[in-house]
Design an enzyme around this catalytic site. Structure first.
Site, short mmCIF file in Angstrom:
data_model
loop_
_atom_site.label_atom_id
_atom_site.label_comp_id
_atom_site.label_asym_id
_atom_site.label_seq_id
_atom_site.Cartn_x
_atom_site.Cartn_y
_atom_site.Cartn_z
N ASN A 9 0.87 -1.17 0.00
CA ASN A 9 0.00 0.00 0.00
C ASN A 9 0.91 1.22 0.00
O ASN A 9 1.48 1.57 1.03
CB ASN A 9 -0.90 -0.02 1.25
CG ASN A 9 -1.75 1.23 1.36
OD1 ASN A 9 -1.84 2.01 0.41
ND2 ASN A 9 -2.37 1.42 2.52
N LYS A 11 0.11 4.27 -0.43
CA LYS A 11 -0.54 5.48 0.11
C LYS A 11 -0.27 6.66 -0.83
O LYS A 11 -0.28 6.49 -2.04
CB LYS A 11 -0.07 5.73 1.55
CG LYS A 11 -0.20 4.47 2.41
CD LYS A 11 0.00 4.70 3.88
CE LYS A 11 -0.18 3.37 4.62
NZ LYS A 11 -0.16 3.51 6.06
N HIS A 95 -9.69 1.46 4.17
CA HIS A 95 -8.44 1.55 4.94
C HIS A 95 -8.66 2.49 6.12
O HIS A 95 -9.41 3.46 6.02
CB HIS A 95 -7.31 2.07 4.04
CG HIS A 95 -5.98 2.02 4.71
ND1 HIS A 95 -5.57 2.99 5.59
CD2 HIS A 95 -4.99 1.09 4.69
CE1 HIS A 95 -4.38 2.67 6.06
NE2 HIS A 95 -3.99 1.53 5.53
N GLU A 97 -7.05 4.84 7.28
CA GLU A 97 -6.83 6.27 6.98
C GLU A 97 -8.02 6.86 6.24
O GLU A 97 -8.35 8.04 6.39
CB GLU A 97 -5.52 6.44 6.19
CG GLU A 97 -4.31 6.19 7.09
CD GLU A 97 -3.09 5.63 6.39
OE1 GLU A 97 -3.01 5.68 5.16
OE2 GLU A 97 -2.20 5.11 7.12
N GLU A 167 -5.96 -4.82 10.22
CA GLU A 167 -4.89 -3.87 10.50
C GLU A 167 -5.22 -3.12 11.78
O GLU A 167 -5.98 -2.14 11.75
CB GLU A 167 -4.76 -2.87 9.35
CG GLU A 167 -4.43 -3.50 8.02
CD GLU A 167 -3.82 -2.48 7.07
OE1 GLU A 167 -2.66 -2.67 6.68
OE2 GLU A 167 -4.48 -1.48 6.75
N GLY A 173 2.05 2.21 10.74
CA GLY A 173 3.04 3.28 10.64
C GLY A 173 3.70 3.64 11.95
O GLY A 173 4.37 4.67 12.06
N SER A 213 2.87 -2.29 10.34
CA SER A 213 4.31 -2.40 10.60
C SER A 213 4.88 -3.78 10.26
O SER A 213 5.74 -4.29 10.97
CB SER A 213 4.63 -2.01 12.04
OG SER A 213 4.30 -0.64 12.26
P1 PGA Z 1 2.50 0.21 7.69
O1 PGA Z 1 1.09 0.48 6.96
O2 PGA Z 1 3.04 -1.09 7.11
O3 PGA Z 1 3.35 1.40 7.33
O4 PGA Z 1 2.24 0.09 9.14
C1 PGA Z 1 0.18 -0.57 6.74
C2 PGA Z 1 -1.06 -0.02 6.09
O5 PGA Z 1 -1.46 1.11 6.40
O6 PGA Z 1 -1.69 -0.71 5.26
#
Ligand code: PGA
Length: 251
Positions: A9, A11, A95, A97, A167, A173, A213
């Site tokens: 992803n 983003k 997602h 976000e 998630e 993140g 992560s």
């Molecule tokens: P991350 O993000 O691996 O940076 O924690 C995962 C995601 O948001 O799908």
């Protein structure tokens, strides 16, 4: 029985030149991998050129979101019809976000899931609890509500291509990964809820990815869990070597 799926992803990262540099380096590193389904979710503006770069490879492109209408006066949005027209076969839905910053809800996730199914896109529906919800002991309730909400009026045959990504929001993140045991426990809760909504055979056939992560140094132990069927990777998917190591996790 379930083919594992590893998805990047990106983003809101990468320029056109960076996308091209990534695929040039990444594709040879994963070309021998027949074991897994490999997907790159990219900003919509690059999807067509990314798809052209991936032609003939074992890697597919995905959208990061879409609207659920076929077309209409929705300035700035992209429809499932447009994704199909651009040759895209996967879409991330809901997602955290998108839920946090763009007001997506269990209800809009449900509408988007139904639109993805109608247009034969493979939906990757994202769910997961907030830190406050985990600390309050509400993780299972939140996951059940999100799964049930996403699958409202969706049948087992509709859900044949459904992918869920668990998630935990506190792990995205932050460098804080759920332990493999915590992730496995959550995945079992999700699979049980899928069985309630769709029946056991459909639940057994649905891939449940872990995200939050995921890195080259923790992917192997996560993938060793029986109910973890892949990963959705943000930060560590931006670098081709790092993401290739994740895709080629040691079984
Ligand atoms: P991350 O993000 O691996 O940076 O924690 C995962 C995601 O948001 O799908």
């Amino acid at each position: 029985m379930r083919k594992n799926l590893i998805a990047a992803n990106w983003k809101m990262y990468k320029t056109s030149a960076e996308v091209a540099a990534f695929t040039r380096e990444f594709l040879p590193l994963v070309a021998a991998n027949k074991r897994d389904e490999i997907v790159l979710a990219s900003p919509a503006i690059w999807l067509k050129e990314l798809n052209a770069q991936l032609a003939g490879s074992n890697v597919s492109a995905s959208a990061e979101t879409m609207d659920f209408h076929k077309e209409g006066a929705f300035t700035g949005e992209i429809s499932p019809v447009m994704l199909v027209d651009a040759g895209i076969r996967y879409v991330l839905i809901g997602h955290s976000e998108r839920r946090q910053y763009f007001n997506e809800t269990d209800d809009s996730v449900n509408q988007k899931l139904k639109a993805a199914i109608a247009y034969k896109l493979t939906p990757i529906v994202c769910i997961g609890e907030l830190l406050s919800e985990r600390e309050a002991g509400k993780t299972a309730d939140v996951l059940r509500r999100q799964v049930a909400g996403a699958l409202k009026d969706v049948s087992a045959s509709d859900a044949a291509t459904l992918v869920i990504a668990y998630e935990p929001v506190w792990a995205i993140g932050t460098g804080k990964t759920a332990t493999p045991e915590m992730a496995e426990e959550a995945h079992q809760i999700v699979r049980a809820e899928l069985a309630k909504a769709l029946g056991q055979p459909a639940a057994d056939a649905t891939r449940i990815l872990y995200g939050g992560s995921v890195k080259p140094d923790n992917v192997d132990s996560l993938m060793a869990q029986p109910d973890i069927d892949g990963a959705l990777v943000g930060g560590a998917s931006l670098d081709p070597k790092s993401f290739a190591r994740i895709v080629n996790y040691l079984a």
